[in-house]
Design an enzyme around this catalytic site. Sequence first.
Site, PDB file in Angstrom:
ATOM      1  N   MET A   1       8.150  -3.529   4.600  1.00 35.16           N
ATOM      2  CA  MET A   1       8.661  -3.788   3.219  1.00 35.16           C
ATOM      3  C   MET A   1       9.365  -2.279   2.824  1.00 35.16           C
ATOM      4  O   MET A   1      10.417  -2.485   2.173  1.00 35.16           O
ATOM      5  CB  MET A   1       7.519  -3.942   2.525  1.00 35.16           C
ATOM      6  CG  MET A   1       6.639  -5.258   2.632  1.00 35.16           C
ATOM      7  SD  MET A   1       8.069  -6.729   2.428  1.00 35.16           S
ATOM      8  CE  MET A   1       8.537  -6.450   0.708  1.00 35.16           C
ATOM      9  N   GLU A   2       9.071  -1.341   3.544  1.00 31.54           N
ATOM     10  CA  GLU A   2       9.610   0.142   3.104  1.00 31.54           C
ATOM     11  C   GLU A   2      11.151  -0.121   3.728  1.00 31.54           C
ATOM     12  O   GLU A   2      12.067   0.491   3.146  1.00 31.54           O
ATOM     13  CB  GLU A   2       8.928   1.162   3.745  1.00 31.54           C
ATOM     14  CG  GLU A   2       7.613   1.354   2.884  1.00 31.54           C
ATOM     15  CD  GLU A   2       6.364   0.517   2.922  1.00 31.54           C
ATOM     16  OE1 GLU A   2       5.523   0.415   2.285  1.00 31.54           O
ATOM     17  OE2 GLU A   2       6.504  -0.231   3.836  1.00 31.54           O
TER      18      GLU A   2
ATOM     19  N   ASP B   1      26.785  -0.607  -7.357  1.00 32.38           N
ATOM     20  CA  ASP B   1      26.457   0.044  -8.562  1.00 32.38           C
ATOM     21  C   ASP B   1      27.758   1.046  -8.549  1.00 32.38           C
ATOM     22  O   ASP B   1      28.555   1.150  -9.838  1.00 32.38           O
ATOM     23  CB  ASP B   1      25.420   1.037  -8.927  1.00 32.38           C
ATOM     24  CG  ASP B   1      25.442   1.764 -10.301  1.00 32.38           C
ATOM     25  OD1 ASP B   1      25.647   1.086 -11.369  1.00 32.38           O
ATOM     26  OD2 ASP B   1      25.117   2.777 -10.264  1.00 32.38           O
TER      27      ASP B   1
ATOM     28  N   HIS C   1       0.911  -1.174  -0.009  1.00 29.30           N
ATOM     29  CA  HIS C   1      -0.031   0.170   0.101  1.00 29.30           C
ATOM     30  C   HIS C   1       0.734   1.398  -0.188  1.00 29.30           C
ATOM     31  O   HIS C   1       2.051   1.354   0.692  1.00 29.30           O
ATOM     32  CB  HIS C   1      -1.030   0.037   1.251  1.00 29.30           C
ATOM     33  CG  HIS C   1      -2.081  -1.057   1.285  1.00 29.30           C
ATOM     34  ND1 HIS C   1      -1.891  -2.119   1.743  1.00 29.30           N
ATOM     35  CD2 HIS C   1      -3.144  -0.912   1.046  1.00 29.30           C
ATOM     36  CE1 HIS C   1      -2.478  -2.876   1.546  1.00 29.30           C
ATOM     37  NE2 HIS C   1      -3.615  -2.301   1.269  1.00 29.30           N
TER      38      HIS C   1
END
EC number: 4.6.1.17
Length: 159
Positions: A112-113, A127, A76
Site C-alpha cells: 500500500m505504501e 497538479d 498499519h
Amino acid sequence: MQLTHLNKQNNPTMVDVSDKHITTREAYASGVISMSEQAFESAINHTGKKGPITQTAIIAAIMGSKKTSEIIPMCHPLMINKINVDITPNPAEHSITLGVLVKCEGKTGVEMEALTGVSIGLLTIYDMLKAIDKSMVISDIALQSKSGGKSGDFVREDS
C-alpha cells in the site's frame, strides 16, 4: 473466505499483526501519466510555472508513501527503511512512468505504501501541469512485485 478487516460484529477493525514475524518486506509499484506534447516538454525540460515537476513528484511520492497509514484507514504505521522513486519519460507517447520501491523490516507488507507513493507522485505531476493540459490521464497504477511475509513473493507477469 472471511474478510480480515471485519470483526465478529461485522464492523471495521484493524488486523492484529502482533503474532506475525518480523521479516524484510519490499514492494514495487508503478503507474503512468499521459499528456499533451506541450505538457510533456514542460515536465521534462523543467519549464513549468510551479517549479521542477519531476523532482517535486519524487518528493511527493516519498511523502505519500510515508503518510499511507494516515490516509488509508486500515494500514498499519510502518518504520520504512527505504523509498526509491524512479521517473521514466516516454517521449513517443508523451507520458511519464513513475515507479516506487518501498522496503521495511516489519510484520506487515509495504504494498500500500508503494501504491500510495505512485498515486501521489502522479497526482502531483497532474497538479503541476494542469494549467497546460487538463486532459491528462493517470493509468496503469499497479503492484509490480512484492517480497517477504507469509504470502510470499509476487511478480506481475506482464511487467
